[in-house]
Design a protein around this motif. Structure first.
Motif, short mmCIF file in Angstrom:
data_model
loop_
_atom_site.label_atom_id
_atom_site.label_comp_id
_atom_site.label_asym_id
_atom_site.label_seq_id
_atom_site.Cartn_x
_atom_site.Cartn_y
_atom_site.Cartn_z
N ALA A 1 0.84 -1.20 0.00
CA ALA A 1 0.00 0.00 0.00
C ALA A 1 0.87 1.25 0.00
O ALA A 1 0.60 2.22 -0.73
N ASP A 2 1.93 1.23 0.81
CA ASP A 2 2.86 2.36 0.82
C ASP A 2 3.55 2.51 -0.53
O ASP A 2 3.71 3.62 -1.04
N LEU A 3 3.95 1.38 -1.11
CA LEU A 3 4.63 1.39 -2.40
C LEU A 3 3.76 2.03 -3.48
O LEU A 3 4.25 2.78 -4.33
N ASN A 4 2.46 1.76 -3.42
CA ASN A 4 1.55 2.26 -4.43
C ASN A 4 0.80 3.53 -4.00
O ASN A 4 -0.11 3.98 -4.69
N LYS A 5 1.20 4.05 -2.83
CA LYS A 5 0.68 5.34 -2.35
C LYS A 5 -0.85 5.36 -2.25
O LYS A 5 -1.52 6.28 -2.75
#
Length: 295
Positions: free
Chosen positions: A160-164
């Motif tokens: 989720a962080d990777l894909n913002k």
């Protein structure tokens, strides 16, 4: 291994007992693309291009692991799903193309509805690929996801962080759910909240296991794959019951299914009281997904 052509020759020889020729070529192309600065088109166009000593060492380490049947996605540590990057490791299943079709079905269904403000729940999220892809394409939706595995949830949060995107990840066991709805916009004894519930739960039987490649059975998490031979729809029963009390009226339930149990899964949802049930085939012509509506 001195040139790209040599790499393909070595991989073909060393992986011949594990993969067929087409799979080996595709794996080699993927790996060379990963460890070099070359595009796949350049790799094919310039087979005589030399590789460095460091690249050769990396390729040798990778092919040794590939010989064991270990999935290339785990070796590289990432893959792509619905056009987005995802970290993967042995705590999560490797996302597959047929699941992209399920995501697409959700997106087209929401687009064709009158929904403007909606909540989505992904049950058994694993890497988070479904929940994150939906949130990325439906930024106004509120997306939650549950999984029994702490390791899977940690990976999903990283993705989720990777894909913002913001997804609410929750640890829960759907077979013995303690799920609590927070900030529900809908009152009532059933505490219904979600307009869409989606799941790709475990559905592989012991018989199915005998037909599968060892790069799945030996490396991917069994808790996310296998079901009892005498109760192959155990997760679908639990999800259907959960959906009956957590979907809004006219809420949509989407499920990826065992291709051999399409009719049985439809009958299960009918018996539970779902309406307008649709069984859909994937790109390979196999019964792989179902949509039902709660009235």
């Amino acid at each position: 291994m001195k040139t790209i052509k040599d790499v393909f020759t070595v991989f073909k020889r060393r992986l011949g007992d594990v993969y067929d020729a087409n799979e080996t070529e595709a794996l080699t192309l993927l790996v060379v693309n990963e460890i070099s600065d070359l595009s796949k088109a350049q790799i094919k166009a310039f087979p005589e291009k030399e590789i460095t000593v460091g690249q050769a060492e990396s390729l040798n380490r990778i092919v040794i692991r590939l010989q064991t049947g270990e999935p290339v996605q785990y070796i590289l540590g990432h893959t792509e799903f619905y056009g987005l990057p995802f970290k993967v490791n042995p705590s999560v299943l490797i996302p597959r193309p047929e699941t992209e079709e399920l995501v697409e079905w959700v997106l087209t269904s929401v687009d064709s509805s009158s929904l403007t403000d909606y909540n989505i729940l992904d049950i058994g999220t694993g890497s988070g690929c479904i929940a994150i892809s939906l949130k990325k394409n439906l930024p106004n939706a509120s997306v939650s996801a549950i999984d029994i595995s702490i390791g899977a949830l940690e990976t999903a949060k990283q993705n989720a962080d990777l894909n913002k995107v913001k997804v609410d990840f929750i640890q829960d066991d759907i077979l013995n759910s303690k799920f609590k709805i927070q900030n529900s916009k809908i009152s009532g004894e059933n505490n219904q909240r979600f307009e869409v519930i989606i799941s790709n739960p475990p559905y592989v039987t012991l018989y199915d296991k005998t037909q599968m490649h060892n790069n799945v059975t030996d490396f991917e998490p069994h808790s996310a794959l296998f079901v009892p031979e005498d109760d192959p729809l155990i997760f679908y029963k639990a999800i259907a019951d959960f959906a009956l009390t957590h979907l809004t009226a006219s809420g949509l339930l989407f499920l990826e299914i065992n291709e051999s149990l399409g009719n049985e899964t439809v009958e299960l949802l009918q018996a539970k009281g779902f309406n307008s049930i649709e069984l859909r085939k994937d790109m390979s012509g196999r019964d792989r997904m179902i949509r039902g509506i709660r009235f």
